[in-house]
Design an enzyme around this catalytic site. Structure first.
Site, PDB file in Angstrom:
ATOM      1  CG  ASP A  47      -5.442   0.503  -0.716  1.00  0.00           C
ATOM      2  OD1 ASP A  47      -4.347   0.475  -0.132  1.00  0.00           O
ATOM      3  OD2 ASP A  47      -6.390   1.203  -0.332  1.00  0.00           O
ATOM      4  CB  CYS A  93      10.094  -1.711   7.445  1.00  0.00           C
ATOM      5  SG  CYS A  93      11.809  -1.231   7.548  1.00  0.00           S
ATOM      6  CG  ASP A 105      10.447   7.188   8.364  1.00  0.00           C
ATOM      7  OD1 ASP A 105      10.701   7.611   7.225  1.00  0.00           O
ATOM      8  OD2 ASP A 105       9.538   6.379   8.604  1.00  0.00           O
ATOM      9  NE  ARG A 148       4.872  -0.053   4.825  1.00  0.00           N
ATOM     10  CZ  ARG A 148       6.183   0.230   4.746  1.00  0.00           C
ATOM     11  NH1 ARG A 148       7.032  -0.617   5.229  1.00  0.00           N
ATOM     12  NH2 ARG A 148       6.613   1.311   4.133  1.00  0.00           N
ATOM     13  N   PRO A 149      -0.527  -2.000   2.520  1.00  0.00           N
ATOM     14  CG  PRO A 149      -2.522  -0.876   2.845  1.00  0.00           C
ATOM     15  CD  PRO A 149      -1.319  -1.374   3.576  1.00  0.00           C
ATOM     16  CE  LYS A 178      14.855   3.897   3.659  1.00  0.00           C
ATOM     17  NZ  LYS A 178      13.504   3.504   3.179  1.00  0.00           N
ATOM     18  CG  ASN A 179      12.427   7.100   2.589  1.00  0.00           C
ATOM     19  OD1 ASN A 179      12.888   6.000   2.289  1.00  0.00           O
ATOM     20  ND2 ASN A 179      11.915   7.344   3.775  1.00  0.00           N
ATOM     21  NE  ARG A 192      15.123  -2.333   3.389  1.00  0.00           N
ATOM     22  CZ  ARG A 192      13.954  -1.807   3.763  1.00  0.00           C
ATOM     23  NH1 ARG A 192      13.481  -2.046   4.974  1.00  0.00           N
ATOM     24  NH2 ARG A 192      13.261  -1.056   2.941  1.00  0.00           N
TER      25      ARG A 192
HETATM   26  C1  EPZ Z   1       7.263   6.108   2.745  1.00  0.00           C
HETATM   27  O1  EPZ Z   1       6.682   4.828   2.849  1.00  0.00           O
HETATM   28  C2  EPZ Z   1       8.658   5.940   3.304  1.00  0.00           C
HETATM   29  N1  EPZ Z   1       9.377   4.942   2.506  1.00  0.00           N
HETATM   30  C3  EPZ Z   1       8.562   5.491   4.752  1.00  0.00           C
HETATM   31  O2  EPZ Z   1       9.893   5.388   5.259  1.00  0.00           O
HETATM   32  C4  EPZ Z   1       7.804   6.539   5.540  1.00  0.00           C
HETATM   33  O3  EPZ Z   1       7.649   6.099   6.876  1.00  0.00           O
HETATM   34  C5  EPZ Z   1       6.429   6.760   4.921  1.00  0.00           C
HETATM   35  O4  EPZ Z   1       6.562   7.081   3.516  1.00  0.00           O
HETATM   36  C6  EPZ Z   1       5.723   7.911   5.634  1.00  0.00           C
HETATM   37  O5  EPZ Z   1       4.522   8.186   5.045  1.00  0.00           O
HETATM   38  C7  EPZ Z   1       9.886   5.304   1.311  1.00  0.00           C
HETATM   39  O6  EPZ Z   1       9.745   6.426   0.858  1.00  0.00           O
HETATM   40  C8  EPZ Z   1      10.662   4.249   0.560  1.00  0.00           C
HETATM   41  P1  EPZ Z   1       2.920   5.793   2.764  1.00  0.00           P
HETATM   42  P2  EPZ Z   1       5.311   4.494   2.054  1.00  0.00           P
HETATM   43  O7  EPZ Z   1       2.360   5.258   1.504  1.00  0.00           O
HETATM   44  O8  EPZ Z   1       5.263   5.271   0.796  1.00  0.00           O
HETATM   45  C9  EPZ Z   1      -1.106   3.673   4.033  1.00  0.00           C
HETATM   46  C10 EPZ Z   1      11.702   4.347   6.318  1.00  0.00           C
HETATM   47  O9  EPZ Z   1      11.917   3.928   7.470  1.00  0.00           O
HETATM   48  N2  EPZ Z   1      -1.227   3.227   2.631  1.00  0.00           N
HETATM   49  O10 EPZ Z   1       3.139   7.257   2.901  1.00  0.00           O
HETATM   50  O11 EPZ Z   1       5.157   3.032   1.996  1.00  0.00           O
HETATM   51  C11 EPZ Z   1       0.050   2.995   4.744  1.00  0.00           C
HETATM   52  O12 EPZ Z   1      -0.322   1.731   5.236  1.00  0.00           O
HETATM   53  C12 EPZ Z   1      10.363   4.087   5.658  1.00  0.00           C
HETATM   54  O13 EPZ Z   1      12.525   5.019   5.645  1.00  0.00           O
HETATM   55  C13 EPZ Z   1      -2.388   2.587   2.225  1.00  0.00           C
HETATM   56  O14 EPZ Z   1      -3.310   2.369   3.015  1.00  0.00           O
HETATM   57  O15 EPZ Z   1       4.281   5.070   3.094  1.00  0.00           O
HETATM   58  C14 EPZ Z   1       0.363   3.983   5.846  1.00  0.00           C
HETATM   59  O16 EPZ Z   1      -0.512   3.757   6.929  1.00  0.00           O
HETATM   60  C15 EPZ Z   1       9.399   3.353   6.568  1.00  0.00           C
HETATM   61  N3  EPZ Z   1      -2.485   2.178   0.936  1.00  0.00           N
HETATM   62  C16 EPZ Z   1       0.036   5.344   5.211  1.00  0.00           C
HETATM   63  O17 EPZ Z   1      -0.772   5.052   4.055  1.00  0.00           O
HETATM   64  C17 EPZ Z   1      -1.489   2.406   0.026  1.00  0.00           C
HETATM   65  O18 EPZ Z   1      -1.656   2.021  -1.154  1.00  0.00           O
HETATM   66  C18 EPZ Z   1       1.250   6.139   4.761  1.00  0.00           C
HETATM   67  O19 EPZ Z   1       2.022   5.254   3.969  1.00  0.00           O
HETATM   68  C19 EPZ Z   1      -0.322   3.070   0.450  1.00  0.00           C
HETATM   69  C20 EPZ Z   1      -0.210   3.478   1.762  1.00  0.00           C
END
Ligand code: EPZ
Length: 419
Positions: free
Chosen positions: A124, A116, A304, A121-122, A22-23, A396
């Site tokens: 920024d 989810c 995950d 889930r910012p 998926k990812n 999903r």
């Molecule tokens: C991806 O989410 C995956 N989803 C997630 O899988 C996975 O858990 C995550 O990466 C792991 O890092 C997809 O690829 C569709 P991040 P993503 O940006 O990109 C913070 C599943 O179950 N952050 O790597 O949304 C955020 O809050 C899902 O398959 C900011 O602060 O995750 C988190 O604490 C769940 N600002 C950290 O970074 C931002 O602009 C890592 O989030 C973006 C993220």
């Protein structure tokens, strides 16, 4: 709302071919918008998030259709740059369309994404990357309006964000000049996305390391690509075998991408054999507690896999400490597991699991994708029947969880929702 009925106590036995990730496929579908031509994406899983991405592509003026195990996308002449709110809110990865739409159309209009609920889930970092590439972003009453001619830049993301890194890659491919993106995010979806972008003719290097370089402005064309296997789905089936007992083989996934999880399952008392393209797990005795598990960006322990592994460790002996470092609120499955007799204490980002001799069936609810899968894992090792509600979360990310588990000997069925 449909429900799973799970009769616990049946050991699992058999082999399951793991579907596409998926990812990986979600950013790849957004990337298909960049190429004025036809893309064939093989090993594309049948997931509700994939359907949402195809709906976004069609809304933008692309042709998108399923052909068996593949989807075909033709982005020769997209006509729109706005992503409808109802589609944006379906999933987190809709935000990935920001970079692709802005890069292809020169502007983009979208609201905040859904997905989810794992705490804040910012986006920024996504916006910082787009601004760093010259995108102008205006916040409107119902979302964001982005415009501007993109130019290459040296981007440094303050967190190893998978999604923000992918957004930067998609926008940078369309920028004038070269871009370097330093974020520390080394996830497998990023590697798969780079492979697809290169198939389109883009010049992208470094995915899997902490610095990715993109040469912008290279003409792109349609291509074919096969999505890598989903390591988290593979982890889910291995933890299911650990919870229910038995012998399960998963194929179609790179064993090295889940070695942190198989190492924990080995420490817990399972016998694991990893070979190229296949992993076997045998579990003939109750699990025992393991050393603390701290989730971290790839190649650390995957956040995950936290919930499914926790579900397996609920039944057994000893104690395991989990530290969820990636998301603020990723323990919504804990209360549901405790309804089944689990003994888990949560303090902020720390969860302490005390193994109990047995779990019992209960009526439980999924609140997010991996938490929902965890409830099924626990139910397989519980005594009696468990009802799992909220299957739209599970749909999903799992192509046919009940079908795969039934083929492995589990007693699980999907009951249609009562109106
Ligand atoms: C991806 O989410 C995956 N989803 C997630 O899988 C996975 O858990 C995550 O990466 C792991 O890092 C997809 O690829 C569709 P991040 P993503 O940006 O990109 C913070 C599943 O179950 N952050 O790597 O949304 C955020 O809050 C899902 O398959 C900011 O602060 O995750 C988190 O604490 C769940 N600002 C950290 O970074 C931002 O602009 C890592 O989030 C973006 C993220």
């Amino acid at each position: 709302m449909s429900t799973y009925l799970v009769e616990g106590g049946s050991p699992l036995d058999g082999s399951v071919e793991i579907h596409g990730a998926k990812n990986s496929v979600l950013p790849i579908l957004a990337a298909a918008l960049l190429a004025p031509g036809e893309c064939v994406i093989h090993n594309c899983p049948r997931l509700s998030d994939v359907e949402a991405s195809l709906a976004i592509l069609r809304h933008l003026g692309c042709a998108a259709r399923r052909e068996g195990e593949a989807v075909v996308v033709d982005a020769s002449s997209p006509t729109r740059y706005d992503v409808p709110d109802e589609l944006m809110r379906e999933m987190r990865s809709s935000v990935i369309f920001l970079g692709a739409v802005l890069g292809r159309m020169g502007r983009a209009s979208l609201c905040a994404p859904g997905g989810c609920e794992l705490g804040p889930r910012p986006i920024d970092l996504h916006l910082a990357a787009i601004r760093g590439l010259g995108g102008r972003i205006t916040e409107t009453e119902n979302g964001l309006l982005c415009a501007g001619r993109l130019r290459g830049a040296d981007l440094v993301l303050s967190l190893p964000s998978v999604g923000a890194t992918e957004n930067a890659m998609l926008a940078a491919v369309c920028a004038d000049g070269g871009t370097s993106s330093s974020s520390g995010a080394r996830g497998r979806g990023i590697v798969d996305l780079q492979s697809f972008l290169c198939a389109l003719g883009a010049r992208v290097r470094g995915a899997g390391s902490s610095v990715i370089t993109i040469e912008g402005g290279v003409p792109l064309h349609g291509a074919s690509h096969t999505v890598m296997g989903d390591r988290i789905v593979a982890c889910t089936y291995l933890t299911a075998a650990a919870a229910a007992g038995g012998h399960v083989e998963v194929t179609g996934v790179d064993w090295r991408t889940l070695s942190t999880v198989t190492a924990v399952l080995t420490e817990a008392g399972c016998a694991v054999r990893s070979q190229p393209g296949r992993i076997e797990l045998t579990c003939r005795s109750p699990l025992r507690g393991v050393r603390p598990i701290r989730t971290a960006p790839y190649p650390g322990f995957p956040t995950d896999a936290q919930a499914p592994l926790m579900a397996a460790l609920c039944r057994g002996s000893g104690c395991t400490v989990f530290v969820e470092n990636m998301f603020e609120s990723r323990y919504r499955h804990v209360d549901e597991l405790c309804r089944m007799g689990a003994d888990i204490r949560v303090e902020g980002r720390v969860a302490v699991v005390y193994g109990v001799p047995r779990l019992h069936g209960a009526r439980v609810r999924a609140f997010d994708l991996r938490g929902g899968a965890a409830l099924v894992v626990a139910a397989l090792g519980a005594e009696g029947q468990t009802q799992v509600e909220g299957l739209h979360h599970i749909d999903r990310g799992y192509q046919c969880l009940e079908g795969d588990l039934s083929a492995l000997g589990a007693q699980i069925s999907r009951e249609a929702g009562k109106l």
